[in-house]
Scaffold this active site. Structure first.
Site, PDB file in Angstrom:
ATOM      1  N   GLY A  66      41.879  39.705  22.359  1.00 21.20           N
ATOM      2  CA  GLY A  66      41.476  40.725  23.516  1.00 21.20           C
ATOM      3  C   GLY A  66      40.111  40.789  23.616  1.00 21.20           C
ATOM      4  O   GLY A  66      39.359  40.514  22.727  1.00 21.20           O
ATOM      5  N   CYS A  93      42.368  36.160  16.268  1.00 21.13           N
ATOM      6  CA  CYS A  93      41.085  36.446  17.250  1.00 21.13           C
ATOM      7  C   CYS A  93      40.781  37.973  17.159  1.00 21.13           C
ATOM      8  O   CYS A  93      40.824  38.595  15.787  1.00 21.13           O
ATOM      9  CB  CYS A  93      41.040  35.830  18.406  1.00 21.13           C
ATOM     10  SG  CYS A  93      39.209  36.075  19.042  1.00 21.13           S
ATOM     11  N   TYR A  94      41.103  38.637  18.220  1.00 19.52           N
ATOM     12  CA  TYR A  94      40.976  40.289  17.817  1.00 19.52           C
ATOM     13  C   TYR A  94      42.191  40.544  17.041  1.00 19.52           C
ATOM     14  O   TYR A  94      42.062  41.740  16.261  1.00 19.52           O
ATOM     15  CB  TYR A  94      41.408  40.832  19.248  1.00 19.52           C
ATOM     16  CG  TYR A  94      41.303  42.544  19.456  1.00 19.52           C
ATOM     17  CD1 TYR A  94      39.883  43.125  19.656  1.00 19.52           C
ATOM     18  CD2 TYR A  94      42.296  43.256  18.852  1.00 19.52           C
ATOM     19  CE1 TYR A  94      39.920  44.458  19.721  1.00 19.52           C
ATOM     20  CE2 TYR A  94      42.089  44.594  19.236  1.00 19.52           C
ATOM     21  CZ  TYR A  94      40.972  45.185  19.493  1.00 19.52           C
ATOM     22  OH  TYR A  94      40.806  46.515  19.368  1.00 19.52           O
ATOM     23  N   HIS A 185      42.016  30.094  18.696  1.00 17.99           N
ATOM     24  CA  HIS A 185      43.091  30.260  19.493  1.00 17.99           C
ATOM     25  C   HIS A 185      44.150  29.210  19.369  1.00 17.99           C
ATOM     26  O   HIS A 185      43.990  28.029  20.012  1.00 17.99           O
ATOM     27  CB  HIS A 185      42.913  30.467  20.757  1.00 17.99           C
ATOM     28  CG  HIS A 185      42.200  31.932  21.429  1.00 17.99           C
ATOM     29  ND1 HIS A 185      42.878  32.994  21.532  1.00 17.99           N
ATOM     30  CD2 HIS A 185      40.783  32.131  21.103  1.00 17.99           C
ATOM     31  CE1 HIS A 185      41.862  33.761  21.891  1.00 17.99           C
ATOM     32  NE2 HIS A 185      40.767  33.537  21.344  1.00 17.99           N
ATOM     33  N   GLU A 187      47.052  28.853  20.745  1.00 21.51           N
ATOM     34  CA  GLU A 187      47.968  28.839  21.882  1.00 21.51           C
ATOM     35  C   GLU A 187      47.425  27.944  23.098  1.00 21.51           C
ATOM     36  O   GLU A 187      48.062  27.745  24.104  1.00 21.51           O
ATOM     37  CB  GLU A 187      48.281  30.398  22.475  1.00 21.51           C
ATOM     38  CG  GLU A 187      46.965  31.122  23.036  1.00 21.51           C
ATOM     39  CD  GLU A 187      46.267  31.670  22.061  1.00 21.51           C
ATOM     40  OE1 GLU A 187      46.183  31.437  20.796  1.00 21.51           O
ATOM     41  OE2 GLU A 187      45.516  32.798  22.164  1.00 21.51           O
ATOM     42  N   LYS A 399      58.299  29.843  35.738  1.00 24.71           N
ATOM     43  CA  LYS A 399      58.786  29.139  36.708  1.00 24.71           C
ATOM     44  C   LYS A 399      59.487  27.596  36.395  1.00 24.71           C
ATOM     45  O   LYS A 399      60.366  27.374  36.641  1.00 24.71           O
ATOM     46  CB  LYS A 399      57.550  28.944  37.808  1.00 24.71           C
ATOM     47  CG  LYS A 399      57.964  27.892  39.019  1.00 24.71           C
ATOM     48  CD  LYS A 399      58.489  28.953  40.102  1.00 24.71           C
ATOM     49  CE  LYS A 399      58.718  28.464  41.355  1.00 24.71           C
ATOM     50  NZ  LYS A 399      59.199  29.348  42.511  1.00 24.71           N
TER      51      LYS A 399
HETATM   52  N1  LIG Z   1      64.196  35.447  53.827  1.00 27.78           N
HETATM   53  C1  LIG Z   1      65.006  35.980  52.839  1.00 27.78           C
HETATM   54  N2  LIG Z   1      66.211  36.352  52.764  1.00 27.78           N
HETATM   55  C2  LIG Z   1      66.710  36.963  51.651  1.00 27.78           C
HETATM   56  N3  LIG Z   1      65.797  37.120  50.596  1.00 27.78           N
HETATM   57  C3  LIG Z   1      64.628  36.743  50.370  1.00 27.78           C
HETATM   58  C4  LIG Z   1      64.102  36.205  51.586  1.00 27.78           C
HETATM   59  N4  LIG Z   1      62.734  35.832  51.154  1.00 27.78           N
HETATM   60  C5  LIG Z   1      62.544  36.318  49.971  1.00 27.78           C
HETATM   61  N5  LIG Z   1      63.844  36.801  49.722  1.00 27.78           N
HETATM   62  C6  LIG Z   1      63.938  37.314  48.103  1.00 27.78           C
HETATM   63  O1  LIG Z   1      62.534  37.760  47.526  1.00 27.78           O
HETATM   64  C7  LIG Z   1      62.765  37.021  46.316  1.00 27.78           C
HETATM   65  C8  LIG Z   1      61.222  36.552  46.089  1.00 27.78           C
HETATM   66  O2  LIG Z   1      60.757  35.756  46.768  1.00 27.78           O
HETATM   67  P1  LIG Z   1      60.087  34.363  46.145  1.00 27.78           P
HETATM   68  O3  LIG Z   1      59.655  33.549  47.509  1.00 27.78           O
HETATM   69  O4  LIG Z   1      58.924  34.843  45.338  1.00 27.78           O
HETATM   70  O5  LIG Z   1      61.130  33.696  45.462  1.00 27.78           O
HETATM   71  P2  LIG Z   1      62.204  32.257  46.083  1.00 27.78           P
HETATM   72  O6  LIG Z   1      62.120  32.334  47.497  1.00 27.78           O
HETATM   73  O7  LIG Z   1      63.578  32.757  45.240  1.00 27.78           O
HETATM   74  O8  LIG Z   1      61.521  31.262  45.205  1.00 27.78           O
HETATM   75  P3  LIG Z   1      60.162  30.482  45.662  1.00 27.78           P
HETATM   76  O9  LIG Z   1      59.118  31.303  45.023  1.00 27.78           O
HETATM   77  O10 LIG Z   1      60.461  29.059  45.113  1.00 27.78           O
HETATM   78  O11 LIG Z   1      59.987  30.410  47.219  1.00 27.78           O
HETATM   79  C9  LIG Z   1      63.628  35.861  46.350  1.00 27.78           C
HETATM   80  O12 LIG Z   1      64.016  35.749  44.991  1.00 27.78           O
HETATM   81  C10 LIG Z   1      64.558  36.426  47.180  1.00 27.78           C
HETATM   82  O13 LIG Z   1      65.401  37.336  46.439  1.00 27.78           O
HETATM   83  N1  LIG Z   2      38.942  36.424  21.965  1.00 29.62           N
HETATM   84  C1  LIG Z   2      39.417  37.484  21.347  1.00 29.62           C
HETATM   85  O1  LIG Z   2      40.214  37.941  20.822  1.00 29.62           O
HETATM   86  C2  LIG Z   2      38.008  37.995  21.090  1.00 29.62           C
HETATM   87  C3  LIG Z   2      37.831  39.328  20.122  1.00 29.62           C
HETATM   88  C4  LIG Z   2      36.637  39.990  20.203  1.00 29.62           C
HETATM   89  N2  LIG Z   2      36.440  40.754  21.386  1.00 29.62           N
HETATM   90  C5  LIG Z   2      35.413  38.950  19.811  1.00 29.62           C
HETATM   91  O2  LIG Z   2      34.427  38.934  20.762  1.00 29.62           O
HETATM   92  O3  LIG Z   2      35.415  38.628  18.747  1.00 29.62           O
END
Ligand SMILES: Nc1ncnc2c1ncn2[C@@H]1O[C@H](COP(=O)(O)OP(=O)(O)OP(=O)(O)O)[C@@H](O)[C@H]1O
Ligand SMILES: NC(=O)CC[C@H](N)C(=O)O
Ligand SMILES: O=c1[nH]c(=O)c2[nH+]cn([C@@H]3O[C@H](COP(=O)(O)O)[C@@H](O)[C@H]3O)c2[nH]1
Ligand SMILES: [Mg+2]
Length: 543
Positions: A66, A93-94, A185, A187, A399
């Site tokens: 953090g 870290c933090y 880190h 991760e 995703k």
């Molecule tokens: N034209 C539409 N009709 C119905 N629902 C929609 C429409 N556009 C978006 N949504 C709703 O809004 C949500 C968010 O849209 P978003 O574009 O983030 O996701 P997605 O369309 O399912 O997938 P992607 O991110 O791949 O486009 C969708 O999951 C869907 O539930």
């Molecule tokens: N990346 C971190 O978690 C940093 C921790 C703390 N802020 C430092 O600078 O040491």
């Protein structure tokens, strides 16, 4: 958002879970990612989470990095009860500094210099369980550091289990309790054996089972949905043809069959032939009967005269919900006196974990750059327990996990790999006022652009691509005549998480061919440009 329904057998009830307490590092969500890659389920909560509010017991806890300094008056600290829970704890870290600071406030001081970048870490054997964190990584290996504070001395009861030339206390472990801390880190991918270290912690030390797999998730999620919806309940789902909602819809269909009603709203700003194609695709491949609600006139009429991006987004978001509510009532009426009669109680959405993380992060809400039409923006009347209840089966997934889940559910690869398309559609790809003429131009140009990308076999090399319209006009010359037409803006980006992005590097000859075709084939266009701005400072969409 949907606290009243999300607790029915959430994954942390079924899978051994490592809890990550987020102190605001940019990398915290990567810890969750790495653990899940190891098939260990993990969830992230704010560092201020009270253990007494947890309804489940984690197998182990990780305290993230953090930006604060533990010794600052307003620095965040974990609930004391975290340390009384009796599960292994790893501070990163933090998180390490937090563990040392709790033992004695003088243990952590500002370092003389920042340490930002690579270091070679060497593990030290001290005997006993403390050695388990670095097991199998005894050879010196490269780690990534990002800190300026440091431990000035070893807390009581601890031993040093790793050092680097710059950090005497790169790794520490309590000689009796299951308490560990590392300054680097694990991760980030720059830490070469970071995943091994996280595996040592989660699997060897915490004893978490590595059973977080998509097929287990599918089974578990289907039974969770059945329980939630009950024998009679009906669900309306917003389905766009995008990956997220398609996968969510398929899960729902498997769970409750015909009591699930998939609805696509034609908002008048969809791509060329998109609604019909999506309808056909879902029917053919997934046996989902998609209803198209034609709202195009209401959307386009309402968009008249709106030029301000946020106004556009809010208008579209609100009208989406109006149409879904109207459709829910229509479905209930149509089902009267049939075996499916029942209240439409639930509303399915494809919300993903990154949206959830953003809203729970310790850092609090970041500046609003743009309001996404779906999440967070739903009107209160929908959430007040009387309206539709939200159901979000993907809210714990990233995703690429959703794509994996889609494959498990037998969704065809080209649907799984589709570029995202935003809910407000072409409306946020036209700079300024949306008119039917401009939508038509954007549609045609986009169709040429995407078709040529597909023909060139490079669709999967980019994360998202589209053609937008600048509503300023420019002069051109065609067949000896003056033309005065719109400027098409092509955008194609590569990104892993859509938070940052780079412009895709096209072969120039191809880009030139695309530009020529668009100017020749789309009436009303005089120029084509390629937007090479990265994000930040740009965003992916134009508005
Ligand atoms: N034209 C539409 N009709 C119905 N629902 C929609 C429409 N556009 C978006 N949504 C709703 O809004 C949500 C968010 O849209 P978003 O574009 O983030 O996701 P997605 O369309 O399912 O997938 P992607 O991110 O791949 O486009 C969708 O999951 C869907 O539930
Ligand atoms: N990346 C971190 O978690 C940093 C921790 C703390 N802020 C430092 O600078 O040491
Ligand atoms: O469903 C959506 N509703 C929205 O209102 C919305 N705005 C942006 N996006 C998508 O989010 C990603 C990041 O886009 P930006 O860089 O433009 O913020 C990109 O993938 C965008 O397409 C949206 N998706
Ligand atoms: Mg979409």
């Amino acid at each position: 958002m949907a606290a009243h329904i999300e607790e029915v057998e959430a994954p942390h009830e079924t899978f051994d879970t490592i809890l990550i307490l987020d102190f605001g590092s940019q990398y915290t969500h990567l810890i969750t990612r790495r653990l899940r890659e190891l098939n260990v389920y993990s969830e992230m909560l704010p560092c201020t989470t009270k253990i007494s509010d947890l309804t489940w017991k984690p197998k182990g806890i990780i305290l993230s990095g953090g930006p604060a300094s533990v010794y600052d008056a307003d620095a965040p600290h974990a609930d004391e009860k975290v340390f009384e829970l009796g599960v292994p704890i790893l501070g990163i870290c933090y998180g390490l500094q937090e563990i040392a600071w709790r033992s004695c406030k003088e243990n952590v001081v500002a370092g003389d210099a920042r340490e930002y970048g690579y270091a070679d870490v060497a593990a030290l054997r001290v005997g006993g369980p403390a050695d388990r964190l670095f097991e199998g990584m005894e050879d010196a290996s490269q780690v990534w550091m990002s800190h300026h504070d440091k431990l000035s001395k070893l807390p009581d009861g601890f031993a040093t289990i790793a050092t680097t030339p710059n950090s005497q206390f790169a790794g520490i472990a309590h000689m009796e309790k299951q308490l560990f801390g590392i300054q680097f880190h694990p991760e980030v991918t720059h830490t070469i054996r970071g995943k091994k270290l996280l595996e040592n912690f989660a699997v060897t030390i915490c004893g978490a089972k590595q059973n977080w797999t998509m097929s287990n998730f599918v089974d578990q999620e289907i039974s969770r949905i059945r329980k939630l919806v009950g024998e009679k309940g009906q669900v309306i789902g917003a389905v766009s043809g995008g990956v997220d909602s398609t996968v969510a819809a398929k899960l729902m269909k498997e769970a409750i069959g015909d009591r699930f009603h998939a609805v696509l709203v034609d908002n008048g700003v969809m791509r060329l032939n998109e609604c019909q194609q999506v309808q056909q695709m879902l029917q053919e491949h997934l046996n989902i009967n998609l209803t198209i609600v034609d709202g195009s006139k209401r959307f386009l009429d309402g968009l008249k005269g709106i030029t301000e991006p946020e106004k556009k987004r809010k208008f579209i978001g609100n009208l989406f919900i109006d149409l879904f509510e109207e459709e829910a009532i229509r479905i209930e009426k149509a089902a009267e006196n049939t075996p499916n009669a029942g209240k439409v109680e639930f509303f399915l959405q494809g919300t993903l974990y990154p949206d959830v993380i953003e809203s729970i992060s310790f850092k609090g809400p970041s500046a609003t750059i743009k309001t996404h039409h779906n999440v967070g923006g739903l009107p209160a009347r929908m959430m007040n327990g009387q309206g539709l209840k939200l159901i979000e089966p993907l809210r714990e997934l990233f995703k690429d996990e959703v794509r994996e889940l889609g494959r498990q559910l037998g969704i065809p690869e080209d649907l799984v790999m589709r570029h995202p398309f935003p809910g407000p559609g072409i409306a946020i790809r036209i700079i300024g006022e949306v008119t039917p003429e401009r939508v038509e131009i954007a549609r045609k140009a986009d169709h040429i652009f995407i078709s040529m990308i597909k023909e060139a076999g490079i669709y999967n090399e980019m994360s998202q691509a589209y053609a937008g319209v600048d509503t300023n006009k420019a002069v051109g010359v065609m067949g000896d005549n003056r033309v005065y037409g719109y400027i098409i803006i092509l955008r194609a980006v590569t990104t892993t998480d859509f938070m940052t992005a780079e412009a895709y590097e096209f072969d120039f000859a191809l880009l030139r061919k695309i530009a020529t075709r668009i100017v020749n084939e789309v009436d009303g266009v005089s120029r084509v440009t390629y937007d090479i701005t990265s994000k930040p400072p740009g965003t992916i969409e134009l508005e």
